[in-house]
Structures are given as structure tokens and as C-alpha cells.
Scaffold this motif. Structure first.
Motif, PDB file in Angstrom:
ATOM      1  N   ASN A 185      82.426   9.303  -0.933  1.00  0.00           N
ATOM      2  CA  ASN A 185      81.607   8.348  -0.196  1.00  0.00           C
ATOM      3  C   ASN A 185      82.110   8.022   1.204  1.00  0.00           C
ATOM      4  N   ARG A 186      83.095   8.764   1.723  1.00  0.00           N
ATOM      5  CA  ARG A 186      83.580   8.448   3.071  1.00  0.00           C
ATOM      6  C   ARG A 186      84.398   9.607   3.624  1.00  0.00           C
ATOM      7  N   MET A 187      84.761   9.500   4.910  1.00  0.00           N
ATOM      8  CA  MET A 187      85.603  10.477   5.591  1.00  0.00           C
ATOM      9  C   MET A 187      85.009  11.878   5.524  1.00  0.00           C
ATOM     10  N   ASP A 188      83.779  11.986   5.999  1.00  0.00           N
ATOM     11  CA  ASP A 188      83.076  13.264   5.913  1.00  0.00           C
ATOM     12  C   ASP A 188      83.374  14.120   7.137  1.00  0.00           C
ATOM     13  N   MET A 189      84.455  14.886   7.048  1.00  0.00           N
ATOM     14  CA  MET A 189      84.924  15.697   8.168  1.00  0.00           C
ATOM     15  C   MET A 189      84.455  17.141   8.014  1.00  0.00           C
ATOM     16  N   PRO A 190      84.048  17.775   9.112  1.00  0.00           N
ATOM     17  CA  PRO A 190      83.556  19.156   9.027  1.00  0.00           C
ATOM     18  C   PRO A 190      84.681  20.150   8.778  1.00  0.00           C
ATOM     19  N   SER A 191      84.292  21.362   8.488  1.00  0.00           N
ATOM     20  CA  SER A 191      85.273  22.413   8.250  1.00  0.00           C
ATOM     21  C   SER A 191      85.952  22.807   9.559  1.00  0.00           C
ATOM     22  N   PRO A 192      87.257  23.042   9.528  1.00  0.00           N
ATOM     23  CA  PRO A 192      87.910  23.592  10.716  1.00  0.00           C
ATOM     24  C   PRO A 192      87.256  24.914  11.113  1.00  0.00           C
ATOM     25  N   LYS A 193      87.048  25.087  12.396  1.00  0.00           N
ATOM     26  CA  LYS A 193      86.506  26.356  12.876  1.00  0.00           C
ATOM     27  C   LYS A 193      87.588  27.429  12.808  1.00  0.00           C
ATOM     28  N   PRO A 194      87.206  28.691  12.828  1.00  0.00           N
ATOM     29  CA  PRO A 194      88.221  29.752  12.781  1.00  0.00           C
ATOM     30  C   PRO A 194      89.287  29.551  13.857  1.00  0.00           C
ATOM     31  N   GLY A 195      90.519  29.522  13.448  1.00  0.00           N
ATOM     32  CA  GLY A 195      91.635  29.328  14.369  1.00  0.00           C
ATOM     33  C   GLY A 195      92.133  27.902  14.439  1.00  0.00           C
ATOM     34  N   GLN A 196      91.307  26.919  14.047  1.00  0.00           N
ATOM     35  CA  GLN A 196      91.737  25.528  14.181  1.00  0.00           C
ATOM     36  C   GLN A 196      92.851  25.158  13.220  1.00  0.00           C
ATOM     37  N   MET A 197      92.811  25.650  11.995  1.00  0.00           N
ATOM     38  CA  MET A 197      93.878  25.334  11.053  1.00  0.00           C
ATOM     39  C   MET A 197      95.217  25.852  11.582  1.00  0.00           C
ATOM     40  N   ARG A 198      95.214  27.041  12.131  1.00  0.00           N
ATOM     41  CA  ARG A 198      96.439  27.591  12.724  1.00  0.00           C
ATOM     42  C   ARG A 198      96.866  26.752  13.917  1.00  0.00           C
ATOM     43  N   LEU A 199      95.908  26.351  14.751  1.00  0.00           N
ATOM     44  CA  LEU A 199      96.215  25.501  15.900  1.00  0.00           C
ATOM     45  C   LEU A 199      96.861  24.200  15.443  1.00  0.00           C
ATOM     46  N   TRP A 200      96.278  23.543  14.428  1.00  0.00           N
ATOM     47  CA  TRP A 200      96.822  22.279  13.952  1.00  0.00           C
ATOM     48  C   TRP A 200      98.197  22.460  13.325  1.00  0.00           C
TER      49      TRP A 200
END
Length: 684
Positions: A325-340
Motif C-alpha cells: 500500500n505504499r512506496m511504489d517505486m519503479p524498476s531501475p532502468k538498465p544500468g541503474q542498479m550497477r550505478l547505485w
């Protein structure tokens, strides 16, 4: 204590919940973890009932099998103490362990963190389960460390059970010793609040104006909660130190009403943090100019680094995030997980675990996605993790133990953070100015530290920095002002914002001209001050004689009066009834200087000061890159690693005036290089 690793390798891993999955999946999960490049897993932080299904009855079979199997695959295990989620049998039998809201509502079983730290029964039962676990796993070759509880003060960070009121009463009695001293500190003569018996002392309770307690009592409440939380954690740490001396101890946090620096200093081998950069994106103020979005998470990581220069990321975002019911965050785009991932590493992480191995199929977190989806089939997030695993298997050993380097620090302190939660005349300004200064420094490609002013802070802690920015320290003791003056006198540059120095450590206002304790440092007084809100139009500051050199001052304004010949007016108010009056001053003092900015900072105003101080990027002589790319530097006595993190989806052109090698690929680079969208370079 306070050392993150006895190894020379970077620990990359994942959070895993064997109790959530059929046992026939475990071996395949562990095999694929190793193939991904993982070396470490965290488990068991929510598994109290599995260890103690009924009071005093202990069983370890499930986790014995899970840990032994992980160890057989070469994986190291971090074991969580399960005290963040007390079992239903416990809360039914001992309801006094439950937390209570400000309004007196008892929080019930059904989520997590529904307990209070003060209950003697809960402390007893937490000590017992911790002792059982430490006795059983303290010498297990597969267990390398412990996470105490989980996210202390997350979900809720205020406590009003009967046990908490009693503990607070004892805490203030120990602090003040006499009621006369307490009444003086809390200013109880105002509105006839004077106490003449310790039995009259409580934590803040509902009043005719909701949520409006005595402000000095409210400040002490936060101090008490922090001390009480540390006291609760100490019970578990002491047991583990006794029974598992070869295994390290940490906890994951950075939540409210907790002095994490003191927690780390007293109890932990290193601090751990849960890194979810998309929280910054979804919480961005729609009125904010040029928001940094997920890049602004680096400011939180900088704060973590102030606690523990080398730290662990216990949970790194690896997928779309959200509860039912909260914190609805989108999927990381390709490369973002590595960036983070490299965002965390650039700021000091020497261990990093993704949350989680596989997305839960039940409960509140069915949308808090991990690396693997429900179906357990290959996906791009897993492939991205495999790439990171390959890179860190080679590069990690070079990075581990190095520390981030900066010449500028933004100063904070817990008293002002806690007082500012209630006091709207300074609290909101601190967070805005922190963010805006960080944004300005990022635009100029200048790394910064966060440095907390504490009773333990010395001149030696301050001297390494060329510039200190202390945006709105309303509470400032004379001792702190004297320490800052020593820093300035020996050559440092100190920058204040409005609302500086007018309160003592009780939160009471000095009977002195503003800026109170900082008056001699600044060489000015505050002639008048005003909120800028409602029908009042935003004000402008003119820098020098250029009519076009204007920046906004639209939240709070101090109108300044020059008191010393050493003071130079750097900016004046351009509008409103105080037009022409000093707004920004610089005071030459000893070998250094003190700036006073009479408003709340925006990035454009911070940039004016940065330019007038002639501050430059530490890599300016050999490297050029656009402002979309973040710069961080980690170094030791022998090596320096320059991290470039492209937070844009578009490619960025990097110009290298000297030849460098990318640690992640081994490629030699010079001249023009195109850094892909969400790309990373680690140059040496």
C-alpha cells in the motif's frame, strides 16, 4: 572495534530468507549466488518464532541446515538477531512489551517493530534469545558476523508505554539530579508547568493543542530515546562479544532519534546502511529547482561515512520497491542498479549486499523486488549483478580499505536536528540548505563530507577541511563557538546561514544580540529578522554592484548590522523594506574568515560563495566532465581512485588530459571518452 574487515577482498552478497522457500531450492540458490560472484549472505533477522516456537523452547534445525549448506558452497553468513519482530506468543503473554502511541493507543502484533525498548521483560527475553543464538553459532565456521536487531527506530521512533515513561523519569533524574535544575532547563515557569515531584515527570503527552509539548522537554525526549535505544542494543552486543568474540557486530540504520555516531563508537565494529536511492526520487519536492533525484542519495551516503568511514551496505536496492500500500517505486532502468552499487562503493562501502535474492510471494513486501522475480527465471537484474560480481572480483581488493577524500564539509549536529523537528523557525531550513549546498558542490564537481559536531569533536577533526558549512545551527554552546573560532584563526573558512547561535543546549534563547554564541566569530549582529511567507513577496539578494547578480531569499531573512572593521559586506537585500541592508558578510579573523549568509540557502547562492572562494574540483587539472556526472575520490597512502558516476540516461563526454586506467575494465584511457548513460568509471 570500528574496523570493517580483516580480509583484503570486497564482500558482495545478498539478503536471503531460507524460511520463505522450499528447502529443495536452497542448494540451487546458493550455487547461483556463487556463480553471480557473491561471497556473503544475511539471514534470520525476522525468524524469532522459528528459533523459539514457544517460550523457553529452542530449536535450530532449519537454520543449521541453511547455514551449513551456505558454508559448504563457500558463502559466509551474517546472522541477524530477531528482536525487531517479537513472536505472537510473546506479545500475548507480555503485553507490556508493546509500544504505545502518543495518543495512548497500544500497537499490536501484525507488522514489525511493535515493541518498546524500555520493558524489562522484553529486554530479558531479547537477551535470552541472543544468548541462545550466540552460544549455538558463536563458533560456527560459516558465521562471520552479526546484525543487531533490524533498522533500529525505523517505522516508529517515539515510545510512550508505561515502561518508557518510567525510564524517561529515571533518565531525567540522573541528568538533572534535582527538580530545581530540571525546572530551570525546561523553563517550566512559563505557563505554570513547574514540577515539585519526580512522579509528575512523563514523556510528552497529549495537550489542549495536539502534539505541542514543552519544547525543552521534547528535546530531552529525543536525547532519551537515543540513549535508551543504545542501551537496548548494548544488551545484545555484550552477549555476542562474550560468546562469539571472533565474529564482528554491526547494525543497519540511520533512522531518527538515534545518535548513530555514539552507537557505532560504543558498540559496533562498523556501521551498516540500507541504500534505496529511489526514495530520493519519489520524495522530491515538485517545487524544487533542478532536483538531483537518485543522485541526492549520495548526501545520505556521505552522512553514513561520517559515522563509519568504511561501512557495509546491508541492503542495496536491486529492483522496483514497494509495500502493498505504499512506496511504489519503479524498476531501475538498465544500468541503474550497477550505478547505485558504485554510488555506495564510491562513498565508502567495503561490503555490499543486495536486497533481496528473490522477491517475496507473500506479506507486505510482495512488491519489494529482489534480483530474482517470483518465477525464478533469468532476468536482466541478475545479469547486471553478475557483471558487478565479475568486476569486483578483480577491482574490489584495490578499493577495500581506501577512504573517501574531501576538502569541504557540511556540519550537522543531533541537538539541532532533534530540536528542529519541532521548531519550524529553524528545523526545515537545515535540511533545505544541506541539500542545496550539496547540489551546488555537485555542480562544481567538488566532493564534500558531512561532519557531525559532537562533544568529542576536536580541532584536529576540523583542520583537514579547507571550508566548513554550518547552515543553521540555532543551538550553539560557547564551547562549540570557541572550537570553531580556533579552526578559523588557524586559517579555515566557516560559513553560517540565518538562525545561527541564538539558543543554548537547553533550547533556550540567549539574552544576547543574535547570532548569540557566534557573534564574535561573525563580527555582526542581527538587527531584525523575519519569516518570508504568506502575503510577503520573496526577497532578493544583490551580490556586489552588479544589478543582475541576484539570488533568492524566500524563507527566512536576518537583516545584518556590521559591528567590526574586519567585516566586508558581500551582498545586500535588493527588495522589501530592508532593501540595501547587509544580507551576506565576510569577517576576516586570524588567518581565516567567517561568512554569514542571512537567508536560507539555494544552490545559486551557494555557487556565488563557492566562486568567490575560488573553490575548484580536485581533478580540474587533468579531467573534465559534465555536471550530470558525480565525482568521488577514494584513496589511501599509496593509491587514489577517482569514481565518475553518470546519473544521466544519456552518454557523457569525459576529457582526460592525462592517461589513466579504468579499474573496472583494465582499459587505458586518454583524450575524449564517452561514458554511457548510467555508466561508471573508476580511474587510477
Amino acid at each position: 572495534m570500528n574496523t570493517i574487515s580483516t580480509t583484503e577482498s570486497f564482500e558482495l552478497g545478498v539478503c536471503y530468507y531460507p524460511e520463505h522457500w522450499p528447502e529443495e531450492l536452497w542448494a540451487d540458490d546458493y550455487r547461483r549466488m556463487v556463480e553471480t560472484g557473491f561471497t556473503i549472505v544475511r539471514m534470520a533477522e525476522f525468524a524469532w518464532t522459528l528459533f523459539e516456537p514457544e517460550e523457553g523452547v529452542f530449536q535450530f534445525d532449519l537454520f543449521d541446515r541453511a547455514i551449513n549448506l551456505a558454508h559448504s558452497h563457500g558463502l559466509k553468513v551474517i546472522l541477524g538477531t530477531p528482536t525487531a519482530t517479537p513472536p505472537a506468543w510473546l506479545t500475548e503473554r507480555y503485553p507490556e512489551v508493546l509500544n504505545v502511541t502518543y495518543d495512548g493507543v497500544t500497537l499490536q502484533h501484525g507488522m514489525r517493530r511493535h515493541y518498546n525498548y524500555s520493558s524489562s521483560k522484553y529486554r530479558e527475553l531479547c537477551a535470552r534469545i541472543t544468548r541462545q543464538l550466540a552460544q549455538h553459532y558463536g563458533n560456527h565456521p560459516g558465521v562471520v558476523g552479526w546484525q543487531i536487531d533490524n533498522e533500529l527506530n525505523c517505522e516508529i521512533n517515539v515510545f510512550y508505554s508505561e515502561s518508557d515513561h518510567q525510564a524517561f523519569r529515571e533518565w531525567v533524574q540522573a541528568k538533572y539530579e534535582t527538580l530545581e535544575k530540571l525546572n530551570e532547563a525546561w523553563g517550566t515557569v512559563f505557563w505554570n508547568q513547574t514540577y515539585n515531584s519526580w512522579s509528575q515527570i512523563f514523556l510528552p503527552r497529549p495537550t489542549p493543542s495536539p502534539m505541542q509539548p514543552n519544547p525543552h522537554q521534547a528535546l530531552d525526549e529525543k536525547r532519551f530515546i537515543s540513549d535508551n535505544t543504545i542501551s537496548f542494543a548494548r544488551i545484545q552486543v555484550d552477549i555476542i562479544r562474550e560468546l562469539a568474540p571472533s565474529q564482528w557486530v554491526t547494525t543497519n540504520g540511520l533512522f531518527g532519534h538515534l545518535d548513530s555516531h555514539e552507537l557505532n563508537d560504543q558498540l559496533l565494529d562498523f556501521f551498516s546502511y540500507d541504500s534505496y536511492p529511489q526514495f530520493s526520487s519519489i520524495s522530491t519536492d515538485p517545487q524544487e529547482a533542478d532536483p538531483l533525484l537518485d543522485r541526492s542519495w549520495s548526501l545520505s551516503l556521505t552522512a553514513v561515512r561520517s559515522i563509519s568511514p568504511n561501512f557495509c551496505i546491508m541492503e542495496q536496492q536491486s529492483g522496483p520497491g514497494g509495500w502493498v500500500n505504499r512506496m511504489d517505486m519503479p524498476s531501475p532502468k538498465p544500468g541503474q542498479m550497477r550505478l547505485w552499487t558504485y554510488q555506495s562503493i564510491a562513498h565508502g562501502a567495503d561490503k555490499l549486499l543486495y536486497f533481496r535474492w528473490r522477491t517475496a510471494t507473500m506479506g507486505n513486501e510482495i512488491y519489494w523486488h529482489g534480483l530474482n522475480d517470483y518465477h525464478n527465471q533469468p532476468n536482466r537484474r541478475v545479469r547486471e549483478a553478475e557483471q558487478i560480481g565479475r568486476e569486483l572480483a578483480v577491482a574490489g581488493k584495490h578499493i577495500v580499505g581506501t577512504r573517501s577524500k574531501a576538502d569541504i564539509a557540511i556540519l550537522r549536529d543531533y541537538d539541532n536536528e532533534w530540536d528542529g523537528e519541532y521548531d519550524v523557525w529553524h528545523g526545515p531550513f537545515m535540511w533545505q540548505s544541506n541539500k542545496e549546498w550539496f547540489k551546488a558542490l555537485q555542480k562544481r564537481q567538488i566532493p564534500n563530507d558531512i561532519l557531525y559536531m559532537r562533544s568529542k569533536t576536536t580541532l584536529e577533526d576540523l583542520i583537514p577541511y579547507q571550508v566548513l558549512v554550518y547552515p543553521h545551527p540555532a543551538i550553539m554552546s560557547d564551547e562549540t563557538a570557541e572550537l570553531l573560532d580556533q579552526y578559523v584563526q588557524q586559517g579555515g573558512t566557516l560559513i553560517f546561514g540565518c538562525r545561527t547561535g541564538y539558543k543554548d543546549t537547553r533550547g533556550q534563547c540567549y539574552m544576547r544580540p543574535f547570532p548569540g554564541a557566534a557573534r564574535d566569530l561573525c563580527g555582526i549582529t542581527v538587527e531584525e529578522f523575519t519569516m518570508v511567507k504568506g502575503t510577503r513577496l520573496p526577497t532578493s539578494i544583490r551580490w556586489g554592484s552588479d544589478p543582475e547578480a541576484l539570488t533568492g531569499a524566500d524563507a527566512f531573512n536576518d537583516i545584518l548590522h556590521v559591528e567590526e572593521d574586519t567585516v566586508e559586506v558581500m551582498g545586500t537585500y535588493a527588495t522589501d523594506y530592508y532593501a540595501g541592508k547587509p544580507a551576506v558578510t565576510r569577517n576576516k579573523r586570524g588567518k581565516g574568515e567567517v561568512w554569514y549568509f542571512g537567508a536560507v540557502f539555494h544552490a545559486d547562492a551557494a555557487l556565488k560563495i563557492i566562486d568567490r572562494l575560488h573553490l575548484h574540483s580536485p581533478v580540474a587539472e587533468w579531467l573534465e566532465f559534465p555536471s550530470e556526472v558525480e565525482l568521488q575520490i577514494r584513496k589511501d597512502e599509496n593509491n587514489s581512485y577517482t569514481f565518475l558516476l553518470n546519473f544521466s540516461e544519456e552518454p557523457a563526454t569525459v576529457q582526460l588530459k592525462e592517461q589513466r586506467t579504468d579499474l573496472l575494465t583494465g582499459s587505458t584511457l586518454s583524450g575524449s571518452y564517452t561514458l554511457e548513460g548510467f555508466g561508471v568509471l573508476v580511474l587510477y
